[in-house]
Design an enzyme around this catalytic site. Structure first.
Site, mmCIF file in Angstrom:
data_model
loop_
_atom_site.group_PDB
_atom_site.id
_atom_site.type_symbol
_atom_site.label_atom_id
_atom_site.label_comp_id
_atom_site.label_asym_id
_atom_site.label_seq_id
_atom_site.Cartn_x
_atom_site.Cartn_y
_atom_site.Cartn_z
ATOM 1 N N GLY A 20 0.834 -1.195 0.000
ATOM 2 C CA GLY A 20 0.000 0.000 0.000
ATOM 3 C C GLY A 20 0.863 1.237 0.000
ATOM 4 N N GLY A 21 0.245 2.357 0.267
ATOM 5 C CA GLY A 21 0.975 3.613 0.226
ATOM 6 C C GLY A 21 2.018 3.719 1.318
ATOM 7 N N ASP A 141 -9.052 6.428 7.484
ATOM 8 C CA ASP A 141 -8.816 5.955 6.119
ATOM 9 C C ASP A 141 -9.582 4.656 5.880
ATOM 10 O OD1 ASP A 141 -7.785 5.959 3.553
ATOM 11 O OD2 ASP A 141 -5.910 4.995 4.121
HETATM 12 N N1 LIG Z 1 -3.013 -8.528 9.161
HETATM 13 C C1 LIG Z 1 -3.104 -8.806 7.868
HETATM 14 N N2 LIG Z 1 -3.173 -10.073 7.441
HETATM 15 C C2 LIG Z 1 -3.252 -10.365 6.128
HETATM 16 N N3 LIG Z 1 -3.280 -9.459 5.159
HETATM 17 C C3 LIG Z 1 -3.236 -8.180 5.527
HETATM 18 C C4 LIG Z 1 -3.133 -7.777 6.878
HETATM 19 N N4 LIG Z 1 -3.101 -6.429 6.931
HETATM 20 C C5 LIG Z 1 -3.154 -5.993 5.670
HETATM 21 N N5 LIG Z 1 -3.245 -7.044 4.827
HETATM 22 C C6 LIG Z 1 -3.332 -6.979 3.356
HETATM 23 O O1 LIG Z 1 -2.118 -6.509 2.858
HETATM 24 C C7 LIG Z 1 -2.333 -5.734 1.694
HETATM 25 C C8 LIG Z 1 -1.581 -4.434 1.792
HETATM 26 O O2 LIG Z 1 -2.105 -3.711 2.862
HETATM 27 P P1 LIG Z 1 -1.709 -2.230 3.141
HETATM 28 O O3 LIG Z 1 -2.356 -1.822 4.404
HETATM 29 O O4 LIG Z 1 -0.236 -2.077 3.029
HETATM 30 O O5 LIG Z 1 -2.281 -1.494 1.896
HETATM 31 P P2 LIG Z 1 -3.603 -0.716 1.642
HETATM 32 O O6 LIG Z 1 -4.430 -0.685 2.888
HETATM 33 O O7 LIG Z 1 -4.193 -1.296 0.429
HETATM 34 O O8 LIG Z 1 -3.116 0.690 1.248
HETATM 35 P P3 LIG Z 1 -2.699 1.932 2.151
HETATM 36 O O9 LIG Z 1 -1.683 1.458 3.142
HETATM 37 O O10 LIG Z 1 -2.171 2.855 1.150
HETATM 38 O O11 LIG Z 1 -3.952 2.374 2.813
HETATM 39 C C9 LIG Z 1 -3.825 -5.585 1.569
HETATM 40 O O12 LIG Z 1 -4.283 -6.504 0.618
HETATM 41 C C10 LIG Z 1 -4.358 -5.954 2.897
HETATM 42 O O13 LIG Z 1 -5.634 -6.486 2.811
#
Ligand SMILES: Nc1ncnc2c1ncn2[C@@H]1O[C@H](COP(=O)(O)OP(=O)(O)OP(=O)(O)O)[C@@H](O)[C@H]1O
Length: 871
Positions: A20-21, A141
């Site tokens: 993600g970001g 967010d």
């Molecule tokens: N605890 C977790 N277990 C499994 N997958 C996860 C977990 N937390 C986040 N993810 C997954 O990891 C991926 C990346 O998440 P991340 O939070 O970095 O990005 P985002 O939420 O899409 O973007 P941003 O951080 O820009 O809001 C997503 O597909 C999210 O669903």
């Protein structure tokens, strides 16, 4: 990061889950406790090389991670641990096996979810939000990518605290005091967009957007470009979900609409308040789907036999359509089946606001969608704006596909898996880059050369009147500016030129109803900047540029035409020979007849409040529109108002443009422009400076046409366009615009009016960036003196001017003087704003920088240490 990396001798990264970001999420093994975990590695920040800043970030990370770790609710992802491994900030979470809602939607080819599942998600998320909000924790967010549904159907919200961290450090809200959150545009609340205070009700609005998307297949606003989405959130009532999917239970629609109320106080105060209506919605379901959805595996809905099915599959459609039959009958069933029709899917989707084909085309040229191409290839580009892809809104977050980096992280080389390289503006801006509530830099004459947006691209459903004047930083005045609508061209005596709007000929009274005396200049000339006229633009002011009944002192009733520049070759009385009235034979001064942009001194041009007679007296368009340049060969030089809207048609016919709108249309158009201006501001706050620039340039051009070059609103837009250009690094142009606006404002408002001073502040910043430090210092000294006179020695604006002076002195290598200046500023800020105020911290940081440059490393380190502790 790469697989097998061991973090803190404990967490071994196994497989990238997504990106993600803020960073990457990895499936990992906790070697100490022998269990699977998810590790979120934040993107490295070290390359910025600002030790104090990094310390601040680390401290905030720790603080937010602690908050996240304190949350204990089955609807909130558990945070086990966090830390800092040689500069790498990481967060260890429970590993969720499942899909986030964004993935589910993508995998279902953006089919809406079965209603029972929408309700299931609604109930679980509202319970989790009720809990976290009761703890005083706001997510900020919330979006489909941040909500996971696990294999057993449990729904969990991710990223509490981390979103807040992103907010704090990503867009420097705390550092500049703008209060803007880094949000995802499709799910941003109106108050996030406006940059005003955000509380738990902002999460509820975002939650409403998520539910809307789950229920209809698209978020409430998905226009063809950024501003239409932002304007949609701010001003456009969402289309009722049932207008897209009639079979939705009415109580569910009520919940969504309630959550999507524009004003926070009109939303539920507590997520728990939703439970009764959600229960009522569930009661509407046919018996077989009234219970929680059955889950088989993690892929989505299950068929009656419990097998996982793809939401886009015939089985899925059949199941959902079966639900429909229970509520909406055959028509509803058909409506759902119609989603399967490529023709329907390729067309406008719910919530589209003003995406015309041209825009869609533009968006489509921005490159392939980063999300998984699980849907029909032709569907996504048609309705999902390209810019939003880069911002992650509503898009798959599972990160295995390319994703454009948010601008604020682009400048930093990646230390993770090498996917984050990219250019971007320096970040964060220093306090002196953001002197107004919205940071200002500069812009260039070319800011105004962009063709104005075709009106057809404006949001269809924009309210005719500004919704909350003053709520945004540049809301339209409650009443339109006093510029009478131009009577139809036919009303003018043949051959007579027309005075545009409320402009007055010297000595000639404005005729009632805006009738024009014979011999007056044609309004189109206002749009034809003469030779030597110079552009202006630049600083972005936080509010309407003119007071409510903006009596423009020098332009009288808002001269719709250009402002007369100093030294212009005009007859003393300002009257123009008839020949001058038409641009084709306009008596444009030669290029040398008036000072070019750079020849203008950056100081006052007229005595304060002089009421610039030239501005009042000159016919619109006569010789010197301040906002535009007309090159001798007739080509529009940088900064000129787009000729397309302004060219006088052969034969003296009225050009198309605002001046010829029916009187009733004008307020609506002005309100639309105000909204677009605000959208441009929001884009800037989101770091989308290219699009912010386009929005401001287009609004500037249209305001120019409607209101005239010296109308305060026109100047505001031009300044904003300039600011955006500055953020794009086009400092020369930025300076041209800022400087020009400063001159124009000096004529209109007076030399020491705050608006004038803001534009001059911006000019000074541009000069520094251009390496014209001596001029910058000179201008800053004038500004400090003026600000002190106008606002007092300790006013924030005065301190910002002093800070700018310090920065200029630094550019000249006069570090001792710069140090004194910054120390002076930080002690005053400490007293006035408090020790922890971001502006106080910024000037302390400047102090430390000066000390470093003076070779006083230990003293610098002490200040940096104090700063880190303070933050
Ligand atoms: N605890 C977790 N277990 C499994 N997958 C996860 C977990 N937390 C986040 N993810 C997954 O990891 C991926 C990346 O998440 P991340 O939070 O970095 O990005 P985002 O939420 O899409 O973007 P941003 O951080 O820009 O809001 C997503 O597909 C999210 O669903």
């Amino acid at each position: 990061m790469v697989p097998s990396t061991l973090i803190h001798d404990r967490y071994r990264l196994l497989e990238l889950i997504g990106r993600g970001g803020m960073g990457e999420v990895w499936r990992a093994h906790d070697e100490s406790l022998g269990r699977r975990v998810a590790v979120k590695c934040l993107k490295p920040l070290a390359q910025r090389g600002d030790a104090a800043f990094l310390r601040v970030v680390r401290e905030r990370f720790r603080r937010e991670a602690r908050v996240a770790a304190s949350l204990q609710h089955k609807g909130v992802t558990v945070v086990h641990d966090f830390g800092d491994d040689e500069g790498l900030l990481y967060l260890v979470m429970e590993l969720l096996e499942g899909r986030n809602l964004s993935q589910l939607l993508e995998e279902s080819k953006r089919q809406p979810l079965p209603v029972s599942e929408v309700l299931d998600v609604a109930e679980q998320v509202s319970a989790a939000l009720a809990y976290t909000h009761a703890q005083g924790v706001v997510h900020r967010d919330l979006k489909p990518a941040n909500v996971m549904r696990t294999a057993d159907g449990t729904v969990k919200i991710c990223d509490f605290g981390i979103a807040r961290l992103a907010h704090d450090i990503g867009f420097t809200a705390k550092l500049t005091g703008t209060g803007i959150a880094m949000g995802t545009p499709h799910y941003m609340s109106p108050e996030q967009i406006a940059g005003t205070a955000v509380d738990h009700r902002s999460d509820l609005y975002s939650f409403g957007c998520v539910l809307y998307e789950l229920a209809t297949g698209a978020p409430p606003f998905t226009g063809g470009d950024a501003w239409s989405v932002l304007v949609g959130h701010r001003d456009v009532p969402p289309e009722p979900p049932r207008s897209h999917r009639p079979e939705l239970p009415a109580p569910l629609e009520e919940v969504v609409s309630w959550l999507l109320s524009k004003a926070p106080e009109e939303r539920p105060d507590d997520a728990a308040d939703l439970s009764a209506r959600l229960a009522a919605a569930r009661a509407c379901l046919p018996a077989r789907s009234a219970g929680p959805a059955a889950y088989a595996g993690s892929m989505g809905p299950a068929d009656s036999a419990g097998r996982a099915i793809s939401a886009g599959s015939p089985a899925f459609v059949g199941q959902a359509a079966g639900e429909l039959a229970g509520w909406g009958g055959a028509a509803a069933r058909e409506a759902l089946l119609a989603w399967e029709d490529p023709a329907v899917r390729g067309g406008r989707r719910p919530g589209d606001v003003g995406a015309d084909d041209a825009r869609d085309g533009e968006a489509a040229t921005e490159g392939p969608a980063p999300g998984p191409v699980t849907g029909p290839a032709e569907a996504a580009p048609l309705w999902m704006p390209g810019w939003a892809r880069g911002m992650g809104g509503g898009l798959p977050a599972h990160g295995l596909l390319a994703r454009r980096t948010p601008p604020w992280v682009g400048a930093e080389p990646s230390g993770l898996s090498g996917q984050w390289a990219g250019g971007g503006p320096a970040w964060p801006p220093t306090a002196d880059e953001a002197p107004a509530a919205v940071a200002v830099s500069g812009g260039g004459p070319r800011a105004l050369s962009a063709a104005p947006r075709a009106r057809s691209t404006e949001p269809r459903a924009l309210s005719a009147e500004p919704r909350t004047p003053g709520a945004s930083s540049c809301a339209a005045p409650a009443d339109p500016p006093p510029v009478p609508a131009h009577p139809p061209h036919a009303a003018h005596p043949p051959g007579a030129a027309h005075l545009s709007g409320a402009a007055h000929l010297p000595g000639a009274a404005l005729l009632p109803g805006g009738a024009h005396p014979p011999g007056a200049a044609h309004p189109s000339h206002a749009a034809h900047p003469p030779a030597g006229a110079r552009p202006s633009g630049g600083a972005h002011l936080p509010g309407p540029i003119h007071p409510p009944n903006s009596g423009d002192p020098s332009c009288g009733a808002h001269l719709p035409g250009p402002i007369h520049p100093p030294n212009a070759a005009l007859p003393p009385d300002g009257a123009h020979p008839p020949a001058a009235a038409h641009p084709s034979h306009a008596a444009h001064p030669s290029a040398g007849a008036r000072p070019s942009g750079s020849a203008h001194l950056p100081g006052p041009v007229h005595a304060p409040n002089s009421g610039d007679p030239s501005c009042r007296a000159h016919l619109p368009g006569a010789a010197h529109p301040s906002g535009a340049v007309h090159s001798p060969d007739g080509a529009q030089p940088p900064g000129a108002v787009p000729p397309s809207n302004t060219a006088l048609p052969p034969g003296g016919a009225q050009p198309p443009g605002g001046a010829h709108l029916p009187a009733g249309a004008r307020p609506a158009l002005l309100a639309v422009l105000a909204s677009r201006h605000s959208a441009g501001e929001s884009l800037g706050r989101l770091g989308c400076w290219g699009e912010a620039y386009e929005a401001h340039a287009a609004v500037a051009a249209e305001r120019y046409e409607l209101l005239g070059a010296c109308h305060p609103d026109t100047l505001t837009s031009r300044l904003a366009a300039g600011h955006a250009l500055g953020r794009l690094g086009r400092w020369e142009e930025a300076w041209e615009l800022c400087h020009g606006v400063a001159l124009d404002r000096a004529r209109i408002f007076g030399d020491e009016h705050p608006h004038t001073l803001s534009a001059r502040d911006e000019s000074a910043g541009c000069l520094r960036r251009l390496g014209r430090a001596a001029e910058a210092v000179e201008l800053s000294r004038d500004l400090v003196a003026a600000r002190t006179r106008v606002s007092g020695p300790a006013a924030p604006a005065t301190l910002r001017a002093l800070s700018g002076l310090g920065a200029g002195l630094g550019c000249l290598g006069r570090w001792e003087e710069a140090l004194d200046m910054h120390r002076h500023v930080s002690s005053l800020r400490h007293r006035v704003l408090g020790p922890a105020d971001p502006e106080t911290l910024a000037s302390r940081n400047e102090e430390a920088h000066c000390l470093e440059r003076l070779g006083r490393g230990e003293e610098a380190a002490r200040v940096y240490r104090a700063l880190a502790l303070r933050s």
